[in-house]
Design a protein around this motif. Sequence first.
Motif, mmCIF file in Angstrom:
data_model
loop_
_atom_site.group_PDB
_atom_site.id
_atom_site.type_symbol
_atom_site.label_atom_id
_atom_site.label_comp_id
_atom_site.label_asym_id
_atom_site.label_seq_id
_atom_site.Cartn_x
_atom_site.Cartn_y
_atom_site.Cartn_z
ATOM 1 N N ILE A 80 82.098 12.601 59.446
ATOM 2 C CA ILE A 80 82.508 13.433 57.809
ATOM 3 C C ILE A 80 80.946 14.139 57.823
ATOM 4 O O ILE A 80 79.462 13.810 57.348
ATOM 5 N N ASP A 81 80.382 15.869 57.821
ATOM 6 C CA ASP A 81 79.615 16.336 56.956
ATOM 7 C C ASP A 81 80.322 17.705 56.028
ATOM 8 O O ASP A 81 80.815 18.453 56.589
ATOM 9 N N PRO A 82 80.387 16.360 54.617
ATOM 10 C CA PRO A 82 80.812 17.260 53.817
ATOM 11 C C PRO A 82 79.936 19.150 52.912
ATOM 12 O O PRO A 82 81.157 19.675 53.335
ATOM 13 N N ILE A 83 78.741 19.238 53.675
ATOM 14 C CA ILE A 83 78.242 20.488 53.822
ATOM 15 C C ILE A 83 77.032 20.337 54.547
ATOM 16 O O ILE A 83 76.232 19.872 54.471
ATOM 17 N N ASP A 84 77.526 21.027 55.653
ATOM 18 C CA ASP A 84 76.905 21.130 56.660
ATOM 19 C C ASP A 84 75.961 22.649 56.586
ATOM 20 O O ASP A 84 75.835 24.060 56.648
ATOM 21 N N GLY A 85 74.440 22.218 56.147
ATOM 22 C CA GLY A 85 74.046 23.761 55.412
ATOM 23 C C GLY A 85 73.830 23.753 54.008
ATOM 24 O O GLY A 85 73.579 24.745 53.179
ATOM 25 N N THR A 86 73.215 23.158 53.730
ATOM 26 C CA THR A 86 73.266 22.336 52.016
ATOM 27 C C THR A 86 72.021 23.321 51.767
ATOM 28 O O THR A 86 72.010 23.538 50.101
ATOM 29 N N ARG A 87 71.024 23.955 51.968
ATOM 30 C CA ARG A 87 69.462 24.441 51.759
ATOM 31 C C ARG A 87 70.679 25.741 51.209
ATOM 32 O O ARG A 87 70.053 26.549 50.823
ATOM 33 N N ALA A 88 71.243 26.293 52.248
ATOM 34 C CA ALA A 88 71.812 27.205 52.145
ATOM 35 C C ALA A 88 73.025 28.232 51.134
ATOM 36 O O ALA A 88 72.789 28.567 49.784
ATOM 37 N N PHE A 89 73.540 26.553 50.742
ATOM 38 C CA PHE A 89 74.708 26.037 49.844
ATOM 39 C C PHE A 89 73.566 26.230 48.749
ATOM 40 O O PHE A 89 74.506 27.256 47.417
ATOM 41 N N VAL A 90 72.976 25.301 48.188
ATOM 42 C CA VAL A 90 72.010 25.419 46.558
ATOM 43 C C VAL A 90 71.334 27.301 47.054
ATOM 44 O O VAL A 90 70.631 27.241 45.755
ATOM 45 N N THR A 91 71.158 27.681 47.361
ATOM 46 C CA THR A 91 70.438 29.129 47.003
ATOM 47 C C THR A 91 71.987 30.185 47.231
ATOM 48 O O THR A 91 71.049 31.250 47.437
ATOM 49 N N GLY A 92 72.672 29.783 47.017
ATOM 50 C CA GLY A 92 73.858 30.998 46.894
ATOM 51 C C GLY A 92 74.255 31.583 48.016
ATOM 52 O O GLY A 92 74.703 32.560 47.754
ATOM 53 N N ARG A 93 74.086 31.165 49.379
ATOM 54 C CA ARG A 93 74.843 31.788 50.856
ATOM 55 C C ARG A 93 75.160 31.095 51.138
ATOM 56 O O ARG A 93 75.603 29.553 51.230
ATOM 57 N N PRO A 94 76.582 31.833 51.564
ATOM 58 C CA PRO A 94 77.570 31.421 52.506
ATOM 59 C C PRO A 94 77.481 31.216 54.012
ATOM 60 O O PRO A 94 78.314 31.323 54.667
ATOM 61 N N MET A 95 76.319 30.296 54.393
ATOM 62 C CA MET A 95 75.860 30.031 55.727
ATOM 63 C C MET A 95 75.734 28.632 55.589
ATOM 64 O O MET A 95 75.141 28.110 56.397
ATOM 65 N N PHE A 96 77.151 28.189 55.525
ATOM 66 C CA PHE A 96 77.569 26.336 55.426
ATOM 67 C C PHE A 96 78.450 26.330 55.989
ATOM 68 O O PHE A 96 79.792 27.136 56.308
ATOM 69 N N ALA A 175 62.412 33.996 76.078
ATOM 70 C CA ALA A 175 63.215 35.410 77.528
ATOM 71 C C ALA A 175 64.569 35.834 76.784
ATOM 72 O O ALA A 175 65.368 36.615 77.551
ATOM 73 N N ALA A 176 64.890 35.561 75.941
ATOM 74 C CA ALA A 176 65.791 36.098 75.037
ATOM 75 C C ALA A 176 65.969 37.790 74.684
ATOM 76 O O ALA A 176 65.073 37.847 74.146
ATOM 77 N N ARG A 177 67.056 38.456 74.465
ATOM 78 C CA ARG A 177 67.012 39.419 74.047
ATOM 79 C C ARG A 177 66.497 39.472 72.343
ATOM 80 O O ARG A 177 66.247 40.284 72.172
ATOM 81 N N ARG A 178 67.030 38.385 71.921
ATOM 82 C CA ARG A 178 67.050 38.398 70.582
ATOM 83 C C ARG A 178 67.113 37.240 69.727
ATOM 84 O O ARG A 178 67.978 36.194 70.504
ATOM 85 N N VAL A 179 66.355 36.859 68.374
ATOM 86 C CA VAL A 179 66.526 35.743 68.079
ATOM 87 C C VAL A 179 66.861 35.265 66.970
ATOM 88 O O VAL A 179 66.847 36.549 66.154
ATOM 89 N N THR A 180 67.669 35.263 66.254
ATOM 90 C CA THR A 180 69.190 34.854 64.643
ATOM 91 C C THR A 180 68.249 33.138 64.340
ATOM 92 O O THR A 180 68.863 32.657 65.343
ATOM 93 N N TRP A 181 67.462 33.261 63.056
ATOM 94 C CA TRP A 181 67.538 32.364 62.587
ATOM 95 C C TRP A 181 68.124 31.638 61.327
ATOM 96 O O TRP A 181 69.049 33.168 60.580
ATOM 97 N N GLY A 182 68.821 31.339 61.041
ATOM 98 C CA GLY A 182 69.096 30.213 59.897
ATOM 99 C C GLY A 182 70.832 30.514 60.099
ATOM 100 O O GLY A 182 70.802 30.623 61.674
ATOM 101 N N GLY A 183 71.519 29.284 59.974
ATOM 102 C CA GLY A 183 73.063 29.244 60.330
ATOM 103 C C GLY A 183 73.559 27.408 60.126
ATOM 104 O O GLY A 183 74.890 27.684 60.118
ATOM 105 N N ASP A 184 72.312 26.823 60.251
ATOM 106 C CA ASP A 184 73.213 25.920 61.049
ATOM 107 C C ASP A 184 74.495 25.295 61.069
ATOM 108 O O ASP A 184 74.670 26.358 62.697
ATOM 109 N N CYS A 185 75.498 25.310 60.983
ATOM 110 C CA CYS A 185 76.919 25.346 61.734
ATOM 111 C C CYS A 185 77.397 26.020 62.176
ATOM 112 O O CYS A 185 78.399 26.702 63.173
ATOM 113 N N PHE A 186 77.551 27.483 60.591
ATOM 114 C CA PHE A 186 77.620 28.723 61.366
ATOM 115 C C PHE A 186 77.637 29.568 63.060
ATOM 116 O O PHE A 186 78.195 30.273 63.310
#
Length: 257
Positions: A80-96, A175-186
């Motif tokens: 169980i991970d109740p909120i994976d991406g807690t930093r996103a959660f506490v800053t109001g971003r739905p990326m958790f 080597a990748a085409r593009r990188v996106t940062w952030g997201g945790d489990c998302f």
Amino acid sequence: MQDFIAAAEAAADAAGAVIRPLFRSRLLVEAKGDNSPVTEADKEAERTIRALLAERFPTHGLLGEEFGTERGDAEYVWVIDPIDGTRAFVTGRPMFGTLIGLLHHGRPVLGLMDQPVTGERWIGVPGQGLTFRGPLGGEAGTRPCASLAEAELSCTSPYMFTDDEAPRFARVRDAARRVTWGGDCFGFGLLALGLVDVVVESDLKTWDWAPIAPIVEAAGGRMTDWDGNPLRVGCPGQVIAVGDAALLPGIMALLRD
């Protein structure tokens, strides 16, 4: 397996009822030992999940981020991970997301990821395909991508790597085409929808990867450690997830020390 899926969904529903009222509210944020934020939402959501699973399966084990392990040597252990991406959660971003997984003799056999704000849910059982539900759309299943030069790479943070790992990851990044940062489990959830091709991360705990691996594999992808081995409890948490297995050898070569 259907009883296990139903229990995981019921636990996710109950956790979501705890989490949603607290999203974008002013929370008292404590400091954990590793300086990551933990809120009353994390704790209460995990209590809720543990109570429901323990009631339905009293002989099963429980392993959670907030409250540790009970009956860890059981044949079946819920992770169980109740909120994976807690930093996103506490800053109001739905990326958790809320993560609930099931291990059988240490092997992941069921994974659920729930986004309680957007109403999206991923349920994966290897060999049985991925179930995805959500009002924002999305098609379950990874996409073909045989070349890293054409791949969308996702990673939670460039700061998650050790001094030894950072230059190795940089070779994959470059080597990748593009990188996106952030997201945790998302990020893994987007890979399972064919919107991301590669996720490379490090220092993941069992509760971070065990619920995710069945989702990635049920969607048609692969998830291994940096050497291509299956992930196991106690592993160092170096993770590769690919939507197309053809990407895996090249990525492992770039990550090789």
